[in-house]
Design a protein around this motif. Structure first.
Motif, mmCIF file in Angstrom:
data_model
loop_
_atom_site.group_PDB
_atom_site.id
_atom_site.type_symbol
_atom_site.label_atom_id
_atom_site.label_comp_id
_atom_site.label_asym_id
_atom_site.label_seq_id
_atom_site.Cartn_x
_atom_site.Cartn_y
_atom_site.Cartn_z
ATOM 1 N N GLY A 86 -0.452 12.597 3.905
ATOM 2 C CA GLY A 86 -0.993 11.681 4.917
ATOM 3 C C GLY A 86 -1.636 10.464 4.283
ATOM 4 N N TYR A 87 -0.977 9.329 4.425
ATOM 5 C CA TYR A 87 -1.571 8.104 3.897
ATOM 6 C C TYR A 87 -2.942 7.847 4.515
ATOM 7 C CZ TYR A 87 3.056 6.860 2.019
ATOM 8 O OH TYR A 87 4.245 6.844 1.333
ATOM 9 N N ASP A 88 -3.084 8.258 5.777
ATOM 10 C CA ASP A 88 -4.326 7.971 6.491
ATOM 11 C C ASP A 88 -5.501 8.817 6.005
ATOM 12 O OD1 ASP A 88 -2.778 10.083 7.515
ATOM 13 O OD2 ASP A 88 -3.957 10.145 9.358
ATOM 14 N N VAL A 89 -5.240 9.902 5.250
ATOM 15 C CA VAL A 89 -6.358 10.737 4.781
ATOM 16 C C VAL A 89 -6.630 10.538 3.290
ATOM 17 C CG1 VAL A 89 -5.996 12.489 6.553
ATOM 18 C CG2 VAL A 89 -4.829 12.713 4.351
ATOM 19 N N ILE A 90 -5.821 9.703 2.637
ATOM 20 C CA ILE A 90 -6.113 9.395 1.230
ATOM 21 C C ILE A 90 -7.356 8.524 1.198
ATOM 22 C CG2 ILE A 90 -5.284 8.180 -0.823
ATOM 23 C CD1 ILE A 90 -2.471 9.002 -0.080
ATOM 24 N N PRO A 91 -8.390 8.926 0.441
ATOM 25 C CA PRO A 91 -9.652 8.180 0.473
ATOM 26 C C PRO A 91 -9.517 6.755 -0.057
ATOM 27 C CG PRO A 91 -9.659 9.794 -1.315
ATOM 28 C CD PRO A 91 -8.441 10.063 -0.499
ATOM 29 N N THR A 92 -10.279 5.882 0.558
ATOM 30 C CA THR A 92 -10.309 4.485 0.113
ATOM 31 C C THR A 92 -11.234 4.354 -1.088
ATOM 32 O OG1 THR A 92 -9.943 3.732 2.378
ATOM 33 C CG2 THR A 92 -10.812 2.112 0.814
ATOM 34 N N GLN A 93 -10.799 3.640 -2.103
ATOM 35 C CA GLN A 93 -11.619 3.447 -3.308
ATOM 36 C C GLN A 93 -11.723 1.968 -3.624
ATOM 37 O OE1 GLN A 93 -10.123 5.699 -6.585
ATOM 38 N NE2 GLN A 93 -10.453 7.682 -5.629
ATOM 39 N N LYS A 94 -12.873 1.591 -4.126
ATOM 40 C CA LYS A 94 -13.058 0.207 -4.537
ATOM 41 C C LYS A 94 -12.314 -0.052 -5.845
ATOM 42 C CE LYS A 94 -17.599 -0.496 -2.392
ATOM 43 N NZ LYS A 94 -19.020 -0.863 -2.633
ATOM 44 N N ILE A 95 -11.814 -1.251 -5.970
ATOM 45 C CA ILE A 95 -11.119 -1.629 -7.192
ATOM 46 C C ILE A 95 -12.129 -1.722 -8.332
ATOM 47 C CG2 ILE A 95 -9.783 -3.463 -8.313
ATOM 48 C CD1 ILE A 95 -8.628 -4.137 -5.582
#
Length: 786
Positions: free
Chosen positions: A469-478
């Protein structure tokens, strides 16, 4: 590709509605273009049988019908003239709803009670070009009192997918079912491939020879005792929902398998195969008539199917009329093959013939799918009692495609995706995609042959990511240090040009980099112009986009036409884009051009002022204008060319009336096309400022009588040359012809500002220079002081 939802559900057990499935498939990487629910708005419409009709007592064109809807007989008044007693038709009952939110209620028509409405295909939202005018007449065996959505298969709907070129495995209902099962974690049902064969052997009736490696696999089965006729209604309904027109049971079975599995196949009439032999080879230069009745020119780049004497099909595209199945056909050869995708695409393009088959073959189908599809077709021929399957099979398959292996570390996958997925979950997800996985230090993945797009570890990570699920992959700062990018000199200058154009009151427009070669005639371009030497596109979308542009003027004129003809009378536009000049090399010379166009309450000098403003902003060195009379695009008396350091840099002027007529324009249009590369070479990025002058200026006016043909530029050049460095500015403030001016002459008047940076000028210094200017003008231009 249209996938009927009910057909999809035959392969997966899902308790989900069509929109839930479409949303999930979108999240797992299958691009859904549209969800079509034709019957969604239909409510309380059932099948009914007309048991009695009589004329309306008060209206000649109306009929009173008694209609049996199973639970009751209702009276309906209709204006339809294609019905009779005994017909079974759709009936909209009192309180029903039709597409578009139309509500049906009981009432009276010319004094006679009507308790509903008989429905046409149009009123049910099903009309197309083949629809019958009038009330929809259903099959005589249709049960009455049944919801029309159930009868017409409108409960499910259709999902329209856009299939990308790397996912040939999804170009079928079963392929989408495989994706659906993987997305929801449910089981994919196996296809029934069983069938019986007689004791004969196809090899006793037919020989096959493959003479080109571009045919990767060729299989053939024979079906005898064919009974050509209509296919069953359930098959016709599925084909129609998927966008394919039913023809007969033989053709429909081949189309059904193609839609179901994504593998095209073709049926030949065995009696029309000369020499009882099929040869797959490259075509000769010949004319060949395809099934659509069109004679086409073939060449040696195309694969053809031949018998011992003639061509009978264009491989991967379409069969021929000389071997088509007819009502008299008794025995067929069922062909199922795998052809090179690139060759099929080029053949389809050269012939201008794109079919359902070619659109699949051009994606490079899995050769191992051929056998499955052939068995499925044989199963259907037997199940539907269309014919008898002859024993044996011909299978030409020299270089068998085997599954390949990809190795990847679970840790690498998690690091790459920024996830923390456990190994067993990765294995499960890959297994749901029909991949075999062995877990050691790495995941050793056996990729099935229908997934040739999975080649490297990044591909494996993508498969895991989309099921996770792309929608559950956590967002990370660059993480890292951002470095501010520096614009190149050219980029800075282009931005400066854009700012200058906008500040001049113009709007930016963007046009295509390709156009039709016909535009050169439309703008009256001379036949010997170098601009006609174009770069031709090898795979154009059509003639209107077949060559790379060599000038921006035709595209800008089209934009001006669109604006002016829509009552936008005051137009000011600019476009910055590349032109592509054919210089006889492998690649064209790509040059940035600026095109400016204005119309309305403007003239040539408004356009010239915009260009002059740009020259000043860019601090272009040694720019000058010269009269241009040879450019056939422009009005000969209102056109100039721009020279920068004595080099041609562009043209500006009023568009020729003949050109305007070609664009249906009656308003004057002024256009400039400037070569930015030439401008930029002379541009000065650094700005130098000097203090305000400390010493006073002296203003002298001068009025001259000169011949009409004398250009004011020549006058100004003499003034500046004789100015000895003390002329600060020259202003032309009057040009006059009329009373007191002799015929063939004109009066021009200038203001000359004299100033020195280091001293106050004396009258003696100014007079000396001023007199020298007058003398030079008299000698060189025969000018006279007024």
């Amino acid at each position: 590709m249209k996938v009927p939802f009910n057909w999809l559900l035959e392969y997966v057990d899902l308790d989900k509605d069509i929109n839930e499935v479409a949303e999930k498939l979108t999240l797992t990487g299958s691009k859904v273009e549209e969800v079509i629910e034709k019957g969604k708005e239909i409510d309380k419409v059932v099948t009914g049988k007309i048991i009695k009709t009589e004329k309306h007592p008060n209206a000649d064109k109306l009929t009173v019908c008694q209609v049996d809807v199973k639970d009751e007989v209702i009276q309906i008044v209709t204006g339809a003239d294609n019905i009779k007693e005994g017909d079974i038709i759709p009936v909209a009952l009192h309180g029903s709803t039709l597409p578009g939110g139309v509500k049906i209620k009981k009432g009276k028509l010319r004094g006679v009670e009507s308790n509903g409405m008989l429905c046409s295909e149009a009123e049910l939202g099903l009309a197309d070009e083949d629809s019958v005018h009038g009330i929809m007449i259903l099959d005589e065996n249709t049960p009455i009192g049944v919801d029309i959505k159930e009868i017409l298969g409108l409960n499910g709907g259709v999902i329209d997918f856009e299939i990308t070129s790397n996912r040939a495995d999804c170009f079928s209902v079963y392929g989408i079912a495989r994706e659906t099962a993987a997305s929801f974690g449910c089981e994919l049902k196996k296809l029934d491939l069983t069938f019986n064969e007689n004791s004969e052997n196809i090899e006793d009736f037919l020989k096959v020879e493959v003479k080109t490696p571009l045919c990767r696999r060729y299989m053939a089965k024979m079906i005898k005792n064919i009974k050509v006729g209509p296919s069953p209604e359930w098959m016709q309904a599925k084909l129609q929902e998927a966008g394919v027109r039913p023809i007969n049971n033989v053709v429909d079975i081949t189309n059904y398998v193609m839609l179901e599995l994504g593998q095209p196949m073709h049926a030949f009439d065995y009696e029309n195969i000369e020499g009882k032999k099929i040869v797959v080879k490259m075509a000769e230069d010949e004319r060949f008539t395809t099934l659509d009745g069109v004679e086409r020119q073939l060449d040696s780049s195309m694969i053809t199917i031949n018998d011992a004497q003639k061509t009978i099909a264009i491989a991967g595209v379409m069969g021929g009329q000389n071997s088509e199945v007819t009502e008299e056909t008794n025995t067929i050869i069922l062909e199922c093959a795998s052809f090179d995708g690139v060759t099929t695409r080029l053949t389809s393009k050269r012939l201008g013939l794109r079919t359902e088959a070619s659109s699949r073959f051009e994606k490079d189908l899995d050769p191992n799918l051929v056998e499955t599809a052939l068995k499925r077709a044989c199963h259907l021929f037997e199940t539907l009692k269309v014919g008898e399957v002859v024993g044996g099979v011909i299978d030409c398959y020299e270089q068998k495609l085997e599954p390949h292996y990809v190795k990847v570390s679970p840790k690498w996958v998690n690091d790459f995706l920024g996830t923390d997925i456990v190994v067993q979950d990765m294995v499960t997800m890959l297994q749901r995609l029909d991949m075999e996985v062995e877990v050691k230090d790495e995941l050793i993945i056996k990729v099935p042959t229908f997934r040739q797009d999975v080649k490297i570890k990044e591909d494996v990570a993508e498969e895991i990511a989309r099921l996770y699920g792309y929608d559950v992959i956590p967002t990370q700062k660059i993480v890292g240090e951002a470095v501010e990018a520096e614009m190149t000199k050219e980029q800075k200058l282009i931005e400066a040009v854009k700012r200058t154009m906008v500040s001049s009151g113009l709007y930016e427009t963007l046009t295509y980099s390709f156009f039709s070669p016909k535009v050169f005639d439309k703008i009256n371009l001379s036949y010997d112009s170098e601009l006609r030497n174009v770069v031709t596109i090898s795979n154009p979308l059509g003639e209107d986009f077949s060559v790379m542009r060599t000038t921006l003027i035709p595209s800008m004129l089209e934009v001006m036409q669109r604006n002016i003809l829509r009552d936008n009378k005051e137009v000011g536009l600019f476009d910055i884009g590349k032109v592509y000049l054919n210089v006889g090399k492998e690649l064209p010379d790509e040059r940035y051009k600026l095109c400016v166009a204005i119309a309305g309450d403007v003239d040539f000098f408004n356009l010239k002022g915009i260009v002059e403003n740009l020259i000043n902003v860019l601090s272009v060195d040694k720019a000058e204008f010269e009269r241009e009379t040879e450019n056939s695009i422009f009005h000969p008396g209102r056109c100039a060319k721009l020279l920068v350091r004595k080099r041609y840099a562009g043209v500006l002027g009023e568009v020729h009336p003949d050109v305007l007529e070609n664009y249906d324009l009656e308003t004057r249009v002024y256009i400039a096309e400037i070569d930015l590369a030439t401008l930029f070479e002379a541009a000065k990025m650094e700005k130098k400022y000097k203090p305000l002058p400390k010493y006073p200026a002296v203003l002298r006016d001068i009025a001259l009588l000169v011949k009409d043909e004398v250009e004011v530029k020549k006058i100004e050049d003499i003034m500046l040359k004789q100015g000895k460095g003390i002329i600060e500015e020259i202003k032309l403030f009057d040009v006059y012809k009329g009373k007191q001016i002799p015929e063939g002459f004109k009066s021009v008047a200038y203001s000359i500002i004299y100033r020195a940076e280091d001293r106050t000028l004396t009258d003696e210094e100014i007079n000396k220079v001023h007199n020298a200017i007058v003398k030079e003008l008299e000698e060189r231009l025969e000018a006279k002081l007024r």
